[in-house]
Design a protein around this motif. Structure first.
Motif, mmCIF file in Angstrom:
data_model
loop_
_atom_site.group_PDB
_atom_site.id
_atom_site.type_symbol
_atom_site.label_atom_id
_atom_site.label_comp_id
_atom_site.label_asym_id
_atom_site.label_seq_id
_atom_site.Cartn_x
_atom_site.Cartn_y
_atom_site.Cartn_z
ATOM 1 N N GLU A 191 0.828 -1.208 0.000
ATOM 2 C CA GLU A 191 0.000 0.000 0.000
ATOM 3 C C GLU A 191 0.863 1.259 0.000
ATOM 4 N N ALA A 192 1.948 1.241 0.776
ATOM 5 C CA ALA A 192 2.847 2.396 0.820
ATOM 6 C C ALA A 192 3.534 2.607 -0.532
ATOM 7 N N MET A 193 3.901 1.525 -1.200
ATOM 8 C CA MET A 193 4.558 1.628 -2.501
ATOM 9 C C MET A 193 3.629 2.241 -3.545
ATOM 10 N N LEU A 194 2.372 1.779 -3.573
ATOM 11 C CA LEU A 194 1.421 2.303 -4.548
ATOM 12 C C LEU A 194 1.060 3.757 -4.240
ATOM 13 N N THR A 195 0.940 4.079 -2.950
ATOM 14 C CA THR A 195 0.656 5.458 -2.546
ATOM 15 C C THR A 195 1.775 6.377 -3.004
ATOM 16 N N ARG A 196 2.994 5.956 -2.770
ATOM 17 C CA ARG A 196 4.165 6.755 -3.165
ATOM 18 C C ARG A 196 4.253 6.886 -4.684
ATOM 19 N N ALA A 197 3.950 5.817 -5.394
ATOM 20 C CA ALA A 197 4.085 5.817 -6.856
ATOM 21 C C ALA A 197 3.189 6.862 -7.507
ATOM 22 N N LYS A 198 1.986 7.064 -6.958
ATOM 23 C CA LYS A 198 1.083 8.067 -7.516
ATOM 24 C C LYS A 198 1.686 9.459 -7.426
ATOM 25 N N ILE A 199 2.338 9.754 -6.297
ATOM 26 C CA ILE A 199 2.933 11.074 -6.098
ATOM 27 C C ILE A 199 4.175 11.256 -6.960
ATOM 28 N N THR A 200 5.051 10.280 -6.948
ATOM 29 C CA THR A 200 6.312 10.414 -7.693
ATOM 30 C C THR A 200 6.073 10.480 -9.201
ATOM 31 N N ALA A 201 5.045 9.774 -9.688
ATOM 32 C CA ALA A 201 4.733 9.840 -11.123
ATOM 33 C C ALA A 201 4.328 11.256 -11.516
ATOM 34 N N CYS A 202 3.529 11.898 -10.674
ATOM 35 C CA CYS A 202 3.117 13.277 -10.933
ATOM 36 C C CYS A 202 4.305 14.232 -10.776
ATOM 37 N N ALA A 203 5.148 13.989 -9.772
ATOM 38 C CA ALA A 203 6.273 14.877 -9.483
ATOM 39 C C ALA A 203 7.310 14.907 -10.603
ATOM 40 N N THR A 204 7.363 13.884 -11.433
ATOM 41 C CA THR A 204 8.321 13.890 -12.543
ATOM 42 C C THR A 204 8.061 15.049 -13.511
ATOM 43 N N ASN A 205 6.847 15.613 -13.471
ATOM 44 C CA ASN A 205 6.525 16.741 -14.345
ATOM 45 C C ASN A 205 7.169 18.047 -13.875
ATOM 46 N N ILE A 206 7.606 18.096 -12.615
ATOM 47 C CA ILE A 206 8.116 19.343 -12.037
ATOM 48 C C ILE A 206 9.566 19.551 -12.470
ATOM 49 N N PRO A 207 9.865 20.648 -13.156
ATOM 50 C CA PRO A 207 11.205 20.842 -13.743
ATOM 51 C C PRO A 207 12.224 21.415 -12.770
ATOM 52 N N ASP A 208 12.319 20.842 -11.563
ATOM 53 C CA ASP A 208 13.330 21.288 -10.613
ATOM 54 C C ASP A 208 13.673 20.122 -9.693
ATOM 55 N N GLU A 209 14.925 19.689 -9.740
ATOM 56 C CA GLU A 209 15.339 18.509 -8.982
ATOM 57 C C GLU A 209 15.266 18.735 -7.476
ATOM 58 N N THR A 210 15.571 19.947 -7.025
ATOM 59 C CA THR A 210 15.546 20.232 -5.582
ATOM 60 C C THR A 210 14.144 20.042 -5.014
ATOM 61 N N ILE A 211 13.146 20.515 -5.721
ATOM 62 C CA ILE A 211 11.771 20.390 -5.241
ATOM 63 C C ILE A 211 11.297 18.949 -5.330
ATOM 64 N N ARG A 212 11.714 18.232 -6.359
ATOM 65 C CA ARG A 212 11.375 16.802 -6.419
ATOM 66 C C ARG A 212 11.994 16.060 -5.245
ATOM 67 N N THR A 213 13.202 16.461 -4.842
ATOM 68 C CA THR A 213 13.856 15.849 -3.681
ATOM 69 C C THR A 213 13.084 16.157 -2.404
ATOM 70 N N GLU A 214 12.588 17.376 -2.269
ATOM 71 C CA GLU A 214 11.792 17.740 -1.089
ATOM 72 C C GLU A 214 10.531 16.886 -0.996
ATOM 73 N N ILE A 215 9.909 16.618 -2.128
ATOM 74 C CA ILE A 215 8.718 15.760 -2.138
ATOM 75 C C ILE A 215 9.083 14.348 -1.687
ATOM 76 N N ASN A 216 10.189 13.825 -2.195
ATOM 77 C CA ASN A 216 10.630 12.486 -1.796
ATOM 78 C C ASN A 216 10.972 12.423 -0.314
ATOM 79 N N GLU A 217 11.586 13.472 0.209
ATOM 80 C CA GLU A 217 11.908 13.503 1.637
ATOM 81 C C GLU A 217 10.641 13.524 2.486
ATOM 82 N N TRP A 218 9.638 14.256 2.031
ATOM 83 C CA TRP A 218 8.353 14.274 2.748
ATOM 84 C C TRP A 218 7.736 12.874 2.747
ATOM 85 N N LEU A 219 7.781 12.206 1.601
ATOM 86 C CA LEU A 219 7.234 10.852 1.509
ATOM 87 C C LEU A 219 8.022 9.886 2.393
#
Length: 357
Positions: free
Chosen positions: A322-350
């Protein structure tokens, strides 16, 4: 100034017993101006104060309701970011605005993409307060002829924050706006967007992802109005609902007379992980024109037995799956964000939030 208001009204009312026509909130609307910190401004972008721009495009409409808009706009002088042709639009250097919520605050920003510009805008909400606070945000986007705009909003507030967020968009001829939205933190979240495709062959695409956990309340109201000929929209919303939460989704494609040759699609998908959670959805298509094509759908489901069996056969238990699928939905959307630092912040929150469960 504690006040009760109706918010996120559905464009056309349905049965009242469904309790999906609107949301009602009671907050302290003694708001302080907080238009955020400009962390990064690309070359060719001017920043001024104000609430209006000179444009031939119509004023964009809102989805949160007139009373909410008045309360927010009355509390702020506003900020205008103007992208000029030929100078802005470096994909490696987006405009980044950070809004730190440390009190009851109001934000009113305008993104004005002049004809032919190609621009990226990222707005990050973060922080919180020792007592419950309200963050109220209006973002207007004017995409002139042939402009290409990608706006991303990432909400990483703590659970003391009640978030009201409205994105208002209007597109000119051959303009395209892409909207990426990630909702992770907060307590009571009202997010909405209203896009008007008034220009010939204008386009709008949205990708929204969220996690609704603990006792969170998420209320979404998404509307795209087609008035121009051969316009196109594609709306996607994907998230996970668990624990003792409530999530409401309203998605409307409004094909108005004169928008012949237009196409629209909306799809909302919810992974339901708790029998105590409440999930409501109202996908709507309104047709005032004959020569159009539109599709919509909403699915709510739990982890299937087949998927769980597949995971178990590879040594992955249900909680981890369940945690893997929950995370996958967020990370798939986050790939659209054109800034690596902010994508890292999202991953750290997850990493932090999902590891605590």
């Amino acid at each position: 100034m504690e006040k009760q208001i109706d918010i996120n009204p559905i464009p056309y009312l349905t049965w009242t017993w469904l309790k999906i026509n609107k949301d009602s909130v009671t907050y302290d609307f003694s708001l302080e101006e907080n238009n955020g910190t400009d962390q990064q401004i690309p070359d060719g972008v001017s920043v001024t104060s104000g609430k209006k721009v000179e444009t031939r495009l119509h004023e964009p409409e809102n989805s949160i309701g007139e009373e909410a808009v008045e309360l927010i706009t009355d509390a702020t002088t506003g900020k205008i970011y103007t992208f000029e042709k030929g100078e802005a639009g470096d994909d490696t250097k987006p405009l980044i605005i950070r809004i730190n919520v440390d009190s009851n605050c109001a934000t009113h920003n305008i993104i004005h993409a002049k004809a032919g510009t190609n621009c990226n805008v990222i707005i990050v909400y973060e922080g919180g307060f020792s007592t419950p606070s309200t963050s109220s945000v209006i973002t207007k986007i004017y995409a002139e002829e042939n402009a290409q705009v990608h706006i991303s909003k990432v909400q990483l507030c703590d659970n003391s924050v009640n978030q009201i967020d409205d994105t208002q968009i209007v597109c000119g001829d051959n303009a395209k706006v892409t909207f990426t939205q990630i909702e992770l933190g907060g307590s009571h979240i009202n997010n909405s967007f209203h896009a008007t495709l008034e220009g010939y062959q204008s386009k709008f695409e949205s990708d929204t992802a969220y996690i609704c956990k603990d006792t969170q309340y998420i209320d979404m109201n998404q509307t795209v109005v087609h008035t121009g000929k051969k316009t196109n929209c594609n709306m996607k919303t994907d998230g996970t609902v668990k624990d003792n939460t409530t999530k409401t989704y309203r998605g409307t494609i409004d094909m108005r007379k004169g928008c012949c040759g237009s196409k629209g699609n909306e799809m909302e998908t919810t992974l339901l992980l708790s029998p105590a959670a409440v999930v409501k959805a109202a996908p709507i298509i309104l047709c005032g024109e004959e020569d159009i094509s539109a599709e919509h759908g909403s699915t709510i489901g739990k982890l299937s037995k087949e998927m769980l069996f597949y995971m178990n056969s590879r040594g992955i238990d249900q909680k981890t799956a369940e945690a893997m699928l929950t995370r996958a939905k967020i990370t798939a959307c986050a790939t659209n964000i054109p800034d690596e630092t902010i994508r890292t912040e999202i991953n750290e929150w997850l990493n932090k939030e999902l590891a605590e469960e």
